[in-house]
Design a protein around this motif. Structure first.
Motif, mmCIF file in Angstrom:
data_model
loop_
_atom_site.group_PDB
_atom_site.id
_atom_site.type_symbol
_atom_site.label_atom_id
_atom_site.label_comp_id
_atom_site.label_asym_id
_atom_site.label_seq_id
_atom_site.Cartn_x
_atom_site.Cartn_y
_atom_site.Cartn_z
ATOM 1 N N UNK A 52 3.057 -5.063 -6.466
ATOM 2 C CA UNK A 52 1.799 -4.255 -6.555
ATOM 3 C C UNK A 52 1.249 -3.783 -5.109
ATOM 4 N N UNK A 53 1.421 -5.197 -4.046
ATOM 5 C CA UNK A 53 0.920 -5.215 -2.855
ATOM 6 C C UNK A 53 2.016 -4.075 -2.001
ATOM 7 N N UNK A 54 3.325 -4.215 -2.130
ATOM 8 C CA UNK A 54 4.142 -3.332 -1.503
ATOM 9 C C UNK A 54 3.626 -1.964 -1.718
ATOM 10 N N UNK A 55 3.311 -1.681 -3.248
ATOM 11 C CA UNK A 55 3.063 -0.360 -3.534
ATOM 12 C C UNK A 55 1.835 0.379 -3.009
ATOM 13 N N UNK A 56 0.889 -0.570 -2.643
ATOM 14 C CA UNK A 56 -0.520 -0.106 -2.298
ATOM 15 C C UNK A 56 -0.247 -0.081 -0.773
ATOM 16 N N UNK A 57 0.531 -0.788 -0.064
ATOM 17 C CA UNK A 57 0.843 -0.571 1.448
ATOM 18 C C UNK A 57 1.195 0.599 1.423
ATOM 19 N N UNK A 58 2.434 1.010 0.771
ATOM 20 C CA UNK A 58 3.070 2.241 0.789
ATOM 21 C C UNK A 58 2.103 3.501 0.743
ATOM 22 N N UNK A 59 1.250 3.465 -0.254
ATOM 23 C CA UNK A 59 0.232 4.441 -0.479
ATOM 24 C C UNK A 59 -0.621 4.524 0.712
ATOM 25 N N UNK A 60 -0.953 3.479 1.340
ATOM 26 C CA UNK A 60 -2.041 3.461 2.371
ATOM 27 C C UNK A 60 -1.338 4.062 3.880
ATOM 28 N N UNK A 61 -0.013 4.191 3.916
ATOM 29 C CA UNK A 61 0.617 4.554 5.228
ATOM 30 C C UNK A 61 0.162 6.075 5.650
#
Ligand code: HEM
Length: 196
Positions: A52-61
């Protein structure tokens, strides 16, 4: 401002190494026998959280690229997204092996009959589809459909939050935190779309 690609040469190896740290830490804890009273559950929780953290980081880029004007954020997007898929695959494998002991009938039953499992599985299938179509050649071959398909990453993140909320039952603090981050990212996306 034009940016020199040579100056970002260190970026990908640095992000790649940093993204391996959660898994390295988990392996360290396994080796040190430091996973608490229920190691299988701890592994499932930890790998799920990192997905989930990697998913949210991906979306914030992309928002970060808009806000700062720095193209580097977009250059690492594919890699970070693939790390989300990588952790989701480990999470799923932990579930199949350690929690269900590769009992295929039970696995099939849970996938079909437990809504939070079905929802997590759907999120995983979306991440797999995005991973398969992530190479540059696929971007070119799929044209406009590539963008349409890759918008599904938002759906995967929403499903992941529902999956998490369903599991947490009482302590919803974590779901509220991750859910708020996702809501903010979705709001930003709609704002950009309508501002255009
Ligand atoms: C993108 C996909 C997924 C994400 C982001 C995700 C995320 C999470 C998170 C954050 C947790 C931790 C909940 C907590 O803190 O207690 C979790 C737990 C769990 N996930 Fe997933 N998950 C995904 C896919 C799946 C799939 C495909 C399965 C199985 C088919 C699954 C099965 C589980 C189970 C069984 C737990 C609970 C472990 C326990 O507390 O005993 N997840 N997941």
């Amino acid at each position: 401002m034009p940016q020199n690609p040579a100056r970002t040469g260190w970026l990908k190896p640095a992000v790649f190494s940093a993204a391996l740290l959660p898994l390295a830490w988990l392996i360290w804890r396994i080796a040190a026998n430091d996973l608490g009273p229920d190691p299988a559950q701890e592994l499932a929780i930890s790998t799920g959280e990192w997905t989930l953290r990697f998913l949210l980081v991906t979306l914030s880029l992309t928002p970060l690229r808009h806000i700062t004007g720095r193209i580097e954020f977009v250059r690492i997007r594919r890699m970070v997204g693939l790390f989300a898929l990588f952790h989701a695959a480990i999470h799923f494998t932990v579930w199949m092996s350690l929690l269900l002991g590769f009992r295929w009938f039970a696995i099939g039953e849970e996938l079909l009959e437990r809504p939070y499992i079905s929802i997590g599985f759907l999120a995983l299938l979306i991440l797999i589809a995005l991973g398969i179509t992530s190479p540059r050649a696929m971007v070119r071959r799929m044209g406009k459909n590539w963008k349409r398909l890759h918008r599904l990453i938002y759906l995967a993140a929403i499903l992941a939050i529902v999956h998490l909320t369903w599991i947490l039952r009482t302590d919803v603090g974590e779901a509220v935190l991750y859910g708020s981050i996702l809501a903010l990212l979705l709001a930003y996306r709609f704002y950009r779309r309508f501002a255009k």
